[in-house]
Design an enzyme around this catalytic site. Structure first.
Site, PDB file in Angstrom:
ATOM      1  N   ILE A 509       0.816  -1.208   0.000  1.00  0.00           N
ATOM      2  CA  ILE A 509       0.000   0.000   0.000  1.00  0.00           C
ATOM      3  C   ILE A 509       0.847   1.254   0.000  1.00  0.00           C
ATOM      4  CG2 ILE A 509      -2.099  -0.982   0.999  1.00  0.00           C
ATOM      5  CD1 ILE A 509      -1.127  -0.120   3.739  1.00  0.00           C
ATOM      6  N   VAL A 511       5.255   2.689  -0.804  1.00  0.00           N
ATOM      7  CA  VAL A 511       6.672   2.384  -0.950  1.00  0.00           C
ATOM      8  C   VAL A 511       7.457   3.642  -0.624  1.00  0.00           C
ATOM      9  CG1 VAL A 511       8.492   1.662  -2.527  1.00  0.00           C
ATOM     10  CG2 VAL A 511       6.189   0.761  -2.806  1.00  0.00           C
ATOM     11  N   GLY A 515      11.449   1.215   2.758  1.00  0.00           N
ATOM     12  CA  GLY A 515      11.009  -0.091   2.281  1.00  0.00           C
ATOM     13  C   GLY A 515       9.547  -0.025   1.873  1.00  0.00           C
ATOM     14  N   LYS A 516       8.892  -1.170   1.955  1.00  0.00           N
ATOM     15  CA  LYS A 516       7.500  -1.206   1.506  1.00  0.00           C
ATOM     16  C   LYS A 516       6.522  -1.308   2.668  1.00  0.00           C
ATOM     17  CE  LYS A 516       8.502  -3.206  -2.962  1.00  0.00           C
ATOM     18  NZ  LYS A 516       8.667  -4.428  -3.749  1.00  0.00           N
ATOM     19  N   ASP A 627       9.274  15.730  10.434  1.00  0.00           N
ATOM     20  CA  ASP A 627       8.898  15.360   9.078  1.00  0.00           C
ATOM     21  C   ASP A 627       7.388  15.483   8.897  1.00  0.00           C
ATOM     22  OD1 ASP A 627       9.404  14.699   6.488  1.00  0.00           O
ATOM     23  OD2 ASP A 627       9.554  12.538   6.844  1.00  0.00           O
TER      24      ASP A 627
END
Ligand SMILES: *[C@@H]1O[C@H](CO)[C@@H](O)[C@H](O)[C@H]1NC(C)=O
Ligand SMILES: *[C@@H]1O[C@H](CO)[C@@H](O)[C@H](O)[C@H]1NC(C)=O
Ligand SMILES: *[C@@H]1O[C@H](CO)[C@@H](O)[C@H](O)[C@H]1NC(C)=O
Ligand SMILES: *[C@@H]1O[C@H](CO)[C@@H](O)[C@H](O)[C@H]1NC(C)=O
Length: 847
Positions: A509, A511, A515-516, A627
């Site tokens: 869902i 990337v 990572g994923k 962030d």
């Protein structure tokens, strides 16, 4: 069978001694049962329980210095079974915490034993400190009285660990003699109780933190902890009667009928139900017109609601349906014409109890009265067997009046700063310890890693070069801070594999650089988002650890929660609650999702501002997210916003200035120019980024779009230009055109503009941003009385009571669309375009 204490004293006495054997056969066995004698070097027996020394449980305790204090004071010799516990104490010169792994979630007793004495150069009589769990402030600005005291709380723990933090006030120390953390049977506190004024129902009692302020045995002696199946102490009522001559004591322990279906001894033991205070019908010298109340009065703290439990058991009536009476709290009626027999299918002397929630107290006394009902004409009487007065946490999750004063604050400054302090107490130290702990680990990696591996504490993956981590490495000063993470929820790799269909590519869902992210399901059926780190990424290790540390330590409805992690086979897998609706960014542009209404957008901004405000003020030292961007604001199925991705978070700014590397991190387009220039990190950097998000929400376009004409590439610059010209409405999302009230837009835009001020000092705090957004919502929703040009100071005063309610729902409206969290497999445009130049600045989305 009626027995009178006086007539059958000896018989009852003997029975009484046998009773513990009789009635403890179905004893409740707590699944969590921590009995800790603090500062002791041996195990201490208290009745039939053993309190073990906290020196035997090094893993539970995280403190800077080991100060084990003891006294031979005689004042502790007359407080019963518990007296040995008061003989030793542990002293904390800085914030320290006990972390208890929780076997079974649910309500737990937390009991603290305090007795101040003088030890070495520490005078504990002057010790002033706060005690908090992850979610509740239990004590703040607390100073122990000269005599031994036990403080009892019960709290619903729904995390895998209970962290209790002791934090000394400035220049003082904290201490504690003993601690209990013990499971409470579920039956004890129901989720609902009637409220007295207005007459209604209080729901959600299960989630209240409760402090036992009074627990009283009416008409009888002290019931010690050893006589109570849950080790509660019930004091005698004599001292609290307003007019003791009006009450008459009756005792009949064996008469109590713990029938099936009625309360068990876990609600209150036989020694409580078996003694009663009734009206002294002999007082008025034969006056048949007996009409008076028996009243007890207790000191309470104003500013709180209380859960009052009255216990009854009719051991005085000669027959059924002769006793009808009224019960009052202050001038409010708890129950009228109470007929106990009707509550127990016409069996006399079956226990019964009644809960009531009081209105917010404004005085410092609480009176409980019983009086006759007109229904019992022949023999007017009224009884009370036991009483519990439990203080409920206030709207800011505190049980301390010190902290409470912030809640009703009318001026923005004081309320926001107090809220900060309060929240700070609860979690403050934790973050410092986390940071320190991480540094420790980094610094003395080899030795510590080896040691911790044995002690089963979670350890991060192999750590290579400390200098490559953003957390810095020089903090450790040889103190005995133990490894920071006590977050125990480690998910087996096999379960993760299973839950993601072996990391099925079609379940991805998101990337990102890390990572994923996969959609998944745990064995217990919970839907989760699984972030699987790329094992080659060194930076990932630090962020992986930071995220676990941060997220496992604090919980807030507007921060995404970590459910578990997996570090088997060098994996770096983080498991989060699944956010059905994906990122805010996805709803603004790029994915073709139906666009959000202005109110929905405001609610989302308000929710995320709450989350960030909590980060900034919820700790003694602000936690800076670093962030903040629309891709890190996630939405649940109700479009409730939660801030995600704490991989870059850090505490600041003090630590930052001295020790921690200030390598610039964050996402381009959102980056605070001042931070970029001066490399100085403050929470105002988050405010800047949030300002960019506000414009993003308003204009629904990427923050950096290199395909646009030069002056439009950077959203912040472009929007500020239009805002300064007063022409912002020209560039807002076309879907919003004509749908925003002018005042609401003006307030929103002003807020965004202030966030983007060049210098941090000129930017509002997250709390101010929150107030202003709330105000923009009000302006959108209703006609606001008064001058629309009023400045934000007035406005804040107006709104603060509501904003103070931290846990208040952001009042989300649910979206008509049911779009699943869709894959955004393409990196941020900003990421793509800038990555070559500023590779270390960019954090890709979807992580
Ligand atoms: C407490 O400790 C004593 C002495 O070590 C031991 O005999 C007893 O069984 C222990 N009691 C409990 C309840 O564990
Ligand atoms: C009632 O009061 C009278 C006179 O004070 C006393 O003699 C009598 O024993 C009392 N009765 C009870 C049941 O206490
Ligand atoms: C008992 O107390 C209640 C509540 O304060 C009051 O309303 C009532 O009148 C009192 N009854 C008597 C007989 O004083
Ligand atoms: C107590 O705290 C909980 C959780 O923080 C909150 O939901 C609840 O409303 C608070 N209770 C009161 C009476 O404000």
């Amino acid at each position: 069978m009626m027995l009178d204490w006086k007539k059958h004293g000896l018989f009852v006495c003997v029975l009484y001694m046998l009773l513990p054997l009789l009635c403890f056969c179905a004893t409740f066995v707590p699944s969590d049962n921590y009995l800790i004698d603090c500062g002791s070097t041996t195990t201490t027996s208290v009745g039939n329980r053993n309190f073990s020394s906290d020196s035997f449980h090094k893993k539970l305790l995280s403190t800077q210095q080991e100060i084990l204090a003891s006294t031979s004071s005689k004042s502790v010799s007359d407080v019963g079974d518990e007296s040995p516990l008061y003989q030793t104490a542990r002293i904390f010169t800085g914030s320290s915490k006990y972390t208890f792994p929780i076997n079974q979630k649910g309500r737990h007793w937390i009991r603290f034993y305090f007795f101040p004495f003088i030890y070495d150069r520490y005078n504990l009589n002057a010790a002033k400190f706060s005690v908090a769990t992850q979610t509740f402030v239990l004590l703040s600005g607390f100073t122990a009285q000269k005599s031994p005291v036990m403080k009892e709380y019960s709290i619903n723990v729904n995390t895998d660990t209970l962290v209790i933090t002791f934090k000394p006030s400035d220049d003082s120390v904290a201490f504690v003699n003993a601690i209990e953390v013990v499971s409470v049977p579920d039956e004890l506190i129901a989720d609902e109780a009637p409220t007295l004024s207005p007459v209604s129902t209080f729901s959600g009692l299960g989630f209240q933190a409760l402090e036992t302020v009074w627990r009283v045995n009416m008409g009888g002696p002290v019931v010690t902890s050893g006589e109570d199946p849950l080790y509660r102490t019930w004091i005698s009522d004599q001292k609290y009667l307003l007019e003791s001559s009006l009450a008459n004591d009756v005792s009949n322990l064996v008469g109590v009928d713990f029938a099936d279906g009625g309360p068990t001894e876990n609600i209150a033991p036989r020694s409580v139900y078996g003694t009663v205070a009734e009206m002294n019908t002999n007082t008025s010298g034969g006056d048949a017109n007996l009409n008076f109340n028996v009243t007890w009065q207790f000191d309470t703290e104003p500013g709180f609601q209380y859960l009052v439990r009255t216990h009854f058991c009719d051991i005085v009536s000669k027959g059924l349906n002769t006793l009808y009476f009224n019960v009052y709290i202050d001038s409010l009626t708890v129950v009228k014409d109470l007929d106990l027999a009707s509550k127990s299918s016409n069996v006399l002397s079956v226990p019964y109890y009644q809960d009531s929630v009081t209105p917010l107290a404004d005085g410092n006394k609480l009176r409980v009265s019983i009086g006759p009902s007109p229904l019992s004409k022949d023999s007017p009487n009224a009884i009370l067997n036991g009483l519990e007065i439990l203080k409920m946490n206030n709207s800011i999750g505190s049980l301390s009046a010190d902290a409470a004063s912030g809640a009703g604050g009318t001026t923005s400054g004081s309320s926001s700063s107090k809220v900060g302090v309060i929240a700070g107490v609860s979690v403050g130290v934790v973050s410092v310890l986390v940071l320190a702990g991480v540094c420790c680990v980094l610094c003395r990696k080899k030795k510590r890693l080896a040691r911790q591996r044995q002690s089963k504490t979670w350890i991060p993956l192999s750590v290579n070069d400390a200098t490559s981590h953003t957390m810095g490495s020089k903090y450790s000063n040889g103190t005995t801070i133990s490894a920071a993470s006590n977050f125990e929820y480690r998910v087996p790799f096999a379960e993760v594999q299973e839950g993601t269909n072996n990391f099925d590519e079609s379940w991805v869902i998101g990337v990102g650089g890390f990572g994923k992210v996969y959609k998944g399901e745990l064995r217990d059926g919970r839907k989760v988002a699984v972030k699987r780190g790329n094992p080659r990424s060194q930076q990932g290790i630090a962020e992986f650890r930071t995220e676990i540390e941060m997220l496992s330590q604090f919980r807030h409805r507007h921060l995404v929660s970590l459910i578990g992690y997996c570090d088997e086979n060098n994996e770096m897998i983080l498991i989060y609650e699944y956010m059905e609706k994906g990122t805010l960014k996805g709803h603004l542009y790029g994915l073709g999702l139906p666009s959000l209404s202005w109110k929905e957008r405001l609610d989302i901004c308000i929710g995320s501002a709450r989350g960030l405000h909590y980060l900034h003020t919820g700790y003694a030292k602000a936690v800076i997210h670093r962030d903040v961007k629309s891709a890190n604001i996630l939405l649940d199925e109700n479009l409730m916003a939660k801030v995600a991705d704490f991989g870059l978070s850090k505490t600041g700014p003090e630590l930052d200035q001295t020790h921690v590397s200030t390598a610039v991190k964050g996402s381009f387009g959102y980056l605070d120019p001042e931070y970029f220039r001066r490399q100085q990190l403050t929470e105002k950097s988050d405010v800047y980024s949030f300002g960019v998000v506000l414009f993003e929400v308003l204009c629904a376009r990427p923050v950096i779009d290199p395909s646009l004409p030069r002056e439009m590439v950077n959203l912040a610059e472009w929007a500020m230009k239009y805002q300064k010209k007063g022409q912002l409405e020209q560039i807002i999302d076309t879907a919003l055109q004509g749908k925003i009230k002018a005042d609401s837009l003006r307030k929103f835009a002003e807020t965004a503009e202030k966030c983007l001020a060049d210098y941090g000092v000129d930017r509002p705090s997250m709390g101010d941003v929150l107030w202003n957004l709330e105000y923009a919502l009000q302006l959108q929703e209703a006609v606001v009385q008064g001058d629309p040009e009023e400045n934000s100071t007035n406005m804040i005063g107006e709104l603060s009571p509501q904003v103070n309610n931290f846990n208040q729902d952001a009042n989300v409206s649910s979206s008509a669309s049911a779009v699943p969290f869709e894959a955004s497999t393409v990196d941020d445009l900003s990421g793509v375009s800038m990555s070559r130049v500023f590779s270390q600045l960019v954090k890709s989305e979807g992580r």
